[in-house]
Design a protein around this motif. Structure first.
Motif, PDB file in Angstrom:
ATOM      1  N   UNK A 124       0.869  -1.061   0.126  1.00 17.40           N
ATOM      2  CA  UNK A 124      -0.044   0.003   0.024  1.00 17.40           C
ATOM      3  C   UNK A 124       0.861   1.201  -0.042  1.00 17.40           C
ATOM      4  N   UNK A 125       2.263   1.117   0.142  1.00 19.83           N
ATOM      5  CA  UNK A 125       3.037   2.202   0.333  1.00 19.83           C
ATOM      6  C   UNK A 125       4.113   2.244  -0.687  1.00 19.83           C
ATOM      7  N   UNK A 126       4.229   3.504  -1.264  1.00 21.54           N
ATOM      8  CA  UNK A 126       5.612   3.620  -1.938  1.00 21.54           C
ATOM      9  C   UNK A 126       6.726   3.798  -0.953  1.00 21.54           C
ATOM     10  N   UNK A 127       7.954   3.607  -1.426  1.00 25.14           N
ATOM     11  CA  UNK A 127       9.237   3.623  -0.293  1.00 25.14           C
ATOM     12  C   UNK A 127      10.272   4.363  -0.880  1.00 25.14           C
ATOM     13  N   UNK A 128      11.004   4.801   0.076  1.00 28.65           N
ATOM     14  CA  UNK A 128      12.221   5.760  -0.461  1.00 28.65           C
ATOM     15  C   UNK A 128      13.350   5.623   0.268  1.00 28.65           C
ATOM     16  N   UNK A 129      14.538   5.940  -0.042  1.00 31.52           N
ATOM     17  CA  UNK A 129      15.738   5.732   0.972  1.00 31.52           C
ATOM     18  C   UNK A 129      16.210   7.371   0.829  1.00 31.52           C
ATOM     19  N   UNK A 130      16.709   7.983   2.274  1.00 32.16           N
ATOM     20  CA  UNK A 130      17.037   9.324   2.396  1.00 32.16           C
ATOM     21  C   UNK A 130      18.424   8.967   2.913  1.00 32.16           C
ATOM     22  N   UNK A 131      19.383   9.890   3.200  1.00 33.59           N
ATOM     23  CA  UNK A 131      20.420   9.852   3.714  1.00 33.59           C
ATOM     24  C   UNK A 131      20.809  11.282   4.458  1.00 33.59           C
ATOM     25  N   UNK A 132      21.648  11.188   5.281  1.00 32.79           N
ATOM     26  CA  UNK A 132      21.909  12.560   6.237  1.00 32.79           C
ATOM     27  C   UNK A 132      23.285  12.494   6.615  1.00 32.79           C
ATOM     28  N   UNK A 133      24.228  13.162   6.051  1.00 32.54           N
ATOM     29  CA  UNK A 133      25.631  13.136   6.518  1.00 32.54           C
ATOM     30  C   UNK A 133      25.794  14.050   7.697  1.00 32.54           C
ATOM     31  N   UNK A 134      26.833  13.933   8.313  1.00 32.73           N
ATOM     32  CA  UNK A 134      27.173  14.677   9.715  1.00 32.73           C
ATOM     33  C   UNK A 134      27.010  16.172   9.422  1.00 32.73           C
ATOM     34  N   UNK A 135      26.319  17.007   9.801  1.00 29.78           N
ATOM     35  CA  UNK A 135      26.141  18.642   9.541  1.00 29.78           C
ATOM     36  C   UNK A 135      25.589  18.864   8.362  1.00 29.78           C
ATOM     37  N   UNK A 136      24.953  18.061   7.638  1.00 28.69           N
ATOM     38  CA  UNK A 136      24.268  18.437   6.398  1.00 28.69           C
ATOM     39  C   UNK A 136      22.861  18.080   6.438  1.00 28.69           C
ATOM     40  N   UNK A 137      22.051  18.494   5.566  1.00 31.86           N
ATOM     41  CA  UNK A 137      20.508  18.337   5.531  1.00 31.86           C
ATOM     42  C   UNK A 137      20.425  16.873   4.922  1.00 31.86           C
ATOM     43  N   UNK A 138      19.129  16.390   5.436  1.00 28.87           N
ATOM     44  CA  UNK A 138      18.888  15.062   4.881  1.00 28.87           C
ATOM     45  C   UNK A 138      18.588  15.249   3.237  1.00 28.87           C
ATOM     46  N   UNK A 139      18.995  14.259   2.565  1.00 27.04           N
ATOM     47  CA  UNK A 139      18.884  14.331   1.188  1.00 27.04           C
ATOM     48  C   UNK A 139      18.452  13.083   0.575  1.00 27.04           C
ATOM     49  N   UNK A 140      17.389  13.118  -0.498  1.00 21.87           N
ATOM     50  CA  UNK A 140      16.869  12.042  -1.299  1.00 21.87           C
ATOM     51  C   UNK A 140      18.056  11.207  -1.824  1.00 21.87           C
ATOM     52  N   UNK A 141      17.836   9.932  -1.848  1.00 22.05           N
ATOM     53  CA  UNK A 141      18.662   9.017  -2.504  1.00 22.05           C
ATOM     54  C   UNK A 141      17.830   8.229  -3.681  1.00 22.05           C
ATOM     55  N   UNK A 142      16.682   7.545  -3.257  1.00 24.05           N
ATOM     56  CA  UNK A 142      16.121   6.791  -4.238  1.00 24.05           C
ATOM     57  C   UNK A 142      14.702   6.551  -3.692  1.00 24.05           C
TER      58      UNK A 142
END
Length: 123
Positions: free
Chosen positions: A31-49
């Motif tokens: 029922x859900x789409x899914x995604x991966x995000x990442x957040x490096x130290x000191x940086x904002x979270x960003x979209x991956x896939x």
């Protein structure tokens, strides 16, 4: 609702491969789409896939296109991120997320999140 738990992070060298898993529980995962995000130290979270509910469409950030692959297995209530040719700049905490939307490219489009798993790539 859906609960998400990531696994598979670790310390690898540049050029290595690593696979992340995200196990879902609760409502039917298809029922859900899914995604991966990442957040490096000191940086904002960003979209991956991202991947749509039945896996028919996938989306990638330019920085990982051609190196990372997102897949899902709804029978196992899981989504995966295969990461190849890893670079030091891929070092981050990686988060799995789920949404009722058809798909999402922004963190604000995902109401459900896992706790994250650390990926560290040494040079």
């Amino acid at each position: 609702q859906v609960q998400l738990v990531e696994s598979g992070g670790g310390l690898v060298q540049a050029g290595d491969s690593l696979g992340l898993s995200c196990a879902a529980s609760g409502r039917t995962f298809s029922s859900y789409a899914a995604g991966w995000f990442r957040q490096a130290s000191g940086k904002e979270r960003e979209f991956v896939a991202a991947i749509t509910r039945m896996g028919g469409s996938t989306y990638y950030a330019d920085s990982v296109k051609g190196r990372f692959t997102i897949t899902r297995d709804n029978a196992k209530n899981a989504v995966y991120l295969q990461m190849n040719s890893l670079k030091p700049e891929d070092t981050a905490v990686y988060y799995c997320a789920a949404t009722n939307r058809l798909y999402g490219l922004r963190g604000s489009e995902y109401p459900y999140w896992g706790q994250g798993t650390q990926v560290t790539v040494s040079s």
